[in-house]
Each structure stands twice: as structure tokens, then as C-alpha cells.
Design an enzyme around this catalytic site. Structure first.
Site, PDB file in Angstrom:
ATOM      1  N   GLY A 106       0.381  40.640  15.792  1.00 55.13           N
ATOM      2  CA  GLY A 106       1.210  41.595  16.496  1.00 55.13           C
ATOM      3  C   GLY A 106       2.337  40.957  17.285  1.00 55.13           C
ATOM      4  N   THR A 133      -4.196  42.730  16.621  1.00 57.79           N
ATOM      5  CA  THR A 133      -3.908  43.540  15.433  1.00 57.79           C
ATOM      6  C   THR A 133      -5.197  43.906  14.704  1.00 57.79           C
ATOM      7  OG1 THR A 133      -1.696  42.581  15.158  1.00 57.79           O
ATOM      8  CG2 THR A 133      -2.724  43.537  13.198  1.00 57.79           C
ATOM      9  N   ARG A 175      -2.668  43.453  -2.694  1.00 61.57           N
ATOM     10  CA  ARG A 175      -3.109  44.447  -3.656  1.00 61.57           C
ATOM     11  C   ARG A 175      -1.972  44.865  -4.578  1.00 61.57           C
ATOM     12  NH1 ARG A 175      -8.014  47.019  -2.191  1.00 61.57           N
ATOM     13  NH2 ARG A 175      -8.897  46.038  -0.344  1.00 61.57           N
ATOM     14  N   CYS A 229       3.969  14.502 -16.591  1.00 53.84           N
ATOM     15  CA  CYS A 229       4.614  15.394 -17.561  1.00 53.84           C
ATOM     16  C   CYS A 229       5.658  14.648 -18.388  1.00 53.84           C
ATOM     17  CB  CYS A 229       5.260  16.567 -16.838  1.00 53.84           C
ATOM     18  SG  CYS A 229       4.068  17.737 -16.136  1.00 53.84           S
ATOM     19  N   SER A 241      -0.127  53.718  14.490  1.00 57.71           N
ATOM     20  CA  SER A 241       0.858  52.975  13.699  1.00 57.71           C
ATOM     21  C   SER A 241       0.820  53.311  12.214  1.00 57.71           C
ATOM     22  CB  SER A 241       0.625  51.467  13.865  1.00 57.71           C
ATOM     23  OG  SER A 241      -0.660  51.102  13.392  1.00 57.71           O
ATOM     24  N   GLU A 259       5.436  22.356 -17.863  1.00 57.34           N
ATOM     25  CA  GLU A 259       5.943  21.642 -19.036  1.00 57.34           C
ATOM     26  C   GLU A 259       4.874  21.482 -20.109  1.00 57.34           C
ATOM     27  OE1 GLU A 259       7.766  19.404 -15.414  1.00 57.34           O
ATOM     28  OE2 GLU A 259       6.076  20.761 -15.829  1.00 57.34           O
TER      29      GLU A 259
END
Length: 346
Positions: A280, A193, A204, A81, A165, A49
Site C-alpha cells: 500500500g 494491504t 491469472r 550456445c 477499494s 538459440e
């Protein structure tokens, strides 16, 4: 596009960068023209705002403000606000949903109304509730909103029997995964993992460049096996290793991480409102078994991997009967090139 939908699109620009504050969008309209726009800045910065009012300047007088969430009426890191809106000369405020925070709920709209400003509530409610689903749970329960995301073949495999994978899904699906990371406060994976895939765990852009704001990387690692030379250590952003220090006398090894306690810690001490869990299978299985998942994003590739020893997306104890199996609600589908994302709520 309606003015409220424009405010919603502005709020999208703030997702993943504002916790513990919500991502809010605001639009100031005068005589049919947008004269001011804004979205929430990172914690400690201006609210939507305030930015919209500054952009509008004197044109805010007798204008209408459209804002996705009820304006705050209390002092925090920034002033209320509501006072800025009153001072600006705004004639009417249209709000999508009330703020469930006990220090705000109803107070913002009441303050504006008492000051002679017209108030309306309920425009595009469903869209804003979905946009703020993580923050709303965080405020109401004190716990983070947990999304399980995994990419798998049509037969439910995330890797071959040899552990390969890269890649189960295509470029569009992987770009979508980075978008999910960018709107999350934290990305969580199990140490298995990290060891198997050595992921960077960063958000990214479509060109592969790291985003300016990165989610917290959370590694669930009960036995402290995270490699010191893992790629993520050289990436921008912070990494938190969640391990257990209690000894299990029966096995003479460290116990598993207390996942509910971990989630509470991340919410209370790190202001983490949303977590994207990317695997995982053991970690996802434990979270599902304990009822800690709120939302599922399963990306399915039109590929058959096969093999009884190939890695599955979700392990853990699982359901004993089909009646006990988890059935997702409000399911929708998203096409990602040759892949399909199935999205639903637990």
C-alpha cells in the site's frame, strides 16, 4: 514484421519465467523462410538459440540466425550456445544487443567471428533494451528492477474513507495488472494491504485461472501481522514474509524492514531480477523516499472519490518542495478501456 521483431515477440513468451537468465528469442532464416524458432526455457533448460537450431535441423546450414541477445560463450547449467551455432553450419548471426555479463560481453560474437561466421550487431536495440530492462539492471548492479504499480481515482485515492477499494478501475485495467504480475519475478505488498484487501496476489489469465508459473509473493511485515487464514496461503506459488527481529528500545516494538537489504537478499538469494510493488501507500512511500523505484505504472480511473481521510496511493515522507518532487522520464500512455495507464521511469 522483421525477423528480429519476430525474435522479440518470442522472447516475450519467456518473460517472468527465466530468472536468473534473460528472456531471449531466436529465429533461424534460410532463403527468406523461417525454419527454426525458440525462446529461453526456465532456468536449467535450453536457451533460445538451441531450441531454434533443433527445430531447424539440417536447414540451419548456410542460414542466418537472428537473436535478441549475444549468444553465451561459457559453461553454466548448459553448454555454450556459440559452439552449437558453429557446429550447425549457420552462416551469419544478427544480434540486437551485447550481453553485459562479464563472462560473456563481446566473447560470444568474437568466438563466432573467429570461426568464420558473419556477425552483425544493433538491430532493434531500443526494443530489446526495454524488453530486458529488469535483467540488464540485475546483471549490471546486482539489484532487482523495481516497478511501482497502483490504481487510483483522478484525485489520487486508492480507497474510500471507509477503506472500500473494489473496484477503483475496470476489467481491462485489472487484466493488465495480471499481465504485469506474469512477467515479474516477485510481487510485493505491505502487510496492511493483506489485512485490508486479503488479495490472492497471483498472476491469472483473462478467464481467472492461475498461470502455470507464479511470481514470488513478498509481504513486508515488520511486526509479523500477516493473518494465517489469508487467501494467498491457499494459492499456487510461494510466499516470503519479510519481517524485522530487532527491538526498538524507544518504542518497545519491532523496527521497520530494511528495504534496501530486502531487495539485495531477493536478488542474491532468490534470483529475483524484477519486482512489482502493488502497495500500500506506506510501502510505496518508503520505497520512493529511499530512491528504490525504477519504473512507475499508475492506472487512473475517471472517478472522483474525495475525502481527506480517503487512502492515497503514495504516502511516506514525500517531497518538501515542488523542486524535490519526482518527475518521471520517458512517459507514455496506455488506454485500458475507460481507464488510462501512465508509465514512466524514475
Amino acid at each position: 514484421m522483421t525477423y528480429m521483431r519476430r525474435a522479440i515477440s518470442l522472447a516475450n513468451l519467456a518473460l517472468g519465467s527465466t530468472s536468473p537468465n534473460p528472456a531471449v528469442g531466436a529465429v533461424v532464416v534460410k532463403e527468406g523462410d523461417i525454419v527454426g524458432e525458440g525462446f529461453t526455457q526456465p532456468a536449467g533448460g535450453s536457451h533460445a538459440e538451441i531450441i531454434a537450431l533443433k527445430q531447424a535441423g539440417r536447414r540451419a546450414e548456410d542460414a542466418t540466425m537472428y537473436v535478441t541477445l549475444e549468444p553465451c560463450n561459457h559453461y553454466g547449467k548448459t553448454p555454450p550456445c556459440t559452439e552449437a551455432i558453429i557446429t550447425s553450419g549457420i552462416r551469419e548471426v544478427v544480434v540486437s544487443i551485447p550481453d553485459p555479463n562479464t563472462s560473456v560481453i563481446g566473447g560470444g560474437m568474437a568466438r563466432l567471428s573467429d570461426s568464420g561466421i558473419g556477425t552483425n550487431m544493433g538491430d532493434e536495440t531500443g526494443r530489446v533494451e526495454r524488453q530486458l530492462e529488469a535483467w540488464l539492471k540485475f546483471v549490471r548492479t546486482g539489484s532487482p528492477f523495481v516497478t511501482a504499480k497502483f490504481a487510483m481515482s483522478m484525485d489520487g485515492k486508492i480507497a474510500t474513507r471507509t477503506g472500500d477499494s473494489k473496484w477503483v478501475t475496470g476489467d481491462k485495467a485489472r487484466w493488465y495488472a495480471h499481465q504485469l504480475r506474469s512477467i515479474s519475478d516477485a510481487v510485493m505488498v505491505g502487510v496492511g494491504t493483506v489485512i485490508a484487501d486479503d488479495p490472492k496476489l497471483t498472476a491469472r489469465d483473462e478467464h481467472g485461472h492461475p498461470s502455470s508459473i507464479q511470481p514470488l509473493r513478498v509481504i513486508v511485515d515488520s511486526k509479523q501481522r500477516t493473518p494465517p487464514n489469508a487467501k494467498m496461503w491457499s494459492e499456487p506459488g510461494e510466499t516470503y514474509i519479510a519481517s524485522s527481529t530487532e527491538k526498538n528500545a524507544a518504542a518497545n516494538s519491532r523496527t521497520k524492514v530494511d528495504l534496501p537489504a530486502l531487495l539485495q537478499y531477493l536478488a542474491a538469494e532468490r534470483d529475483v531480477a524484477s519486482i512489482l510493488v502493488e502497495g500500500g501507500g506506506s510501502l510505496l512511500g518508503s520505497l520512493f523516499d529511499q530512491g528504490l523505484i525504477d519504473k512507475v505504472v499508475a492506472i487512473i480511473a475517471p472517478t472522483i472519490i474525495g475525502g481527506s481521510e480517503a487512502v492515497t496511493a503514495v504516502a511516506g515522507l514525500g517531497a518538501g518542495t515542488m523542486r524535490e518532487a519526482l518527475s518521471l522520464q520517458n512517459v507514455k500512455r496506455k488506454n485500458l478501456g475507460r481507464d488510462i495507464a501512465i508509465i514512466g521511469y524514475c
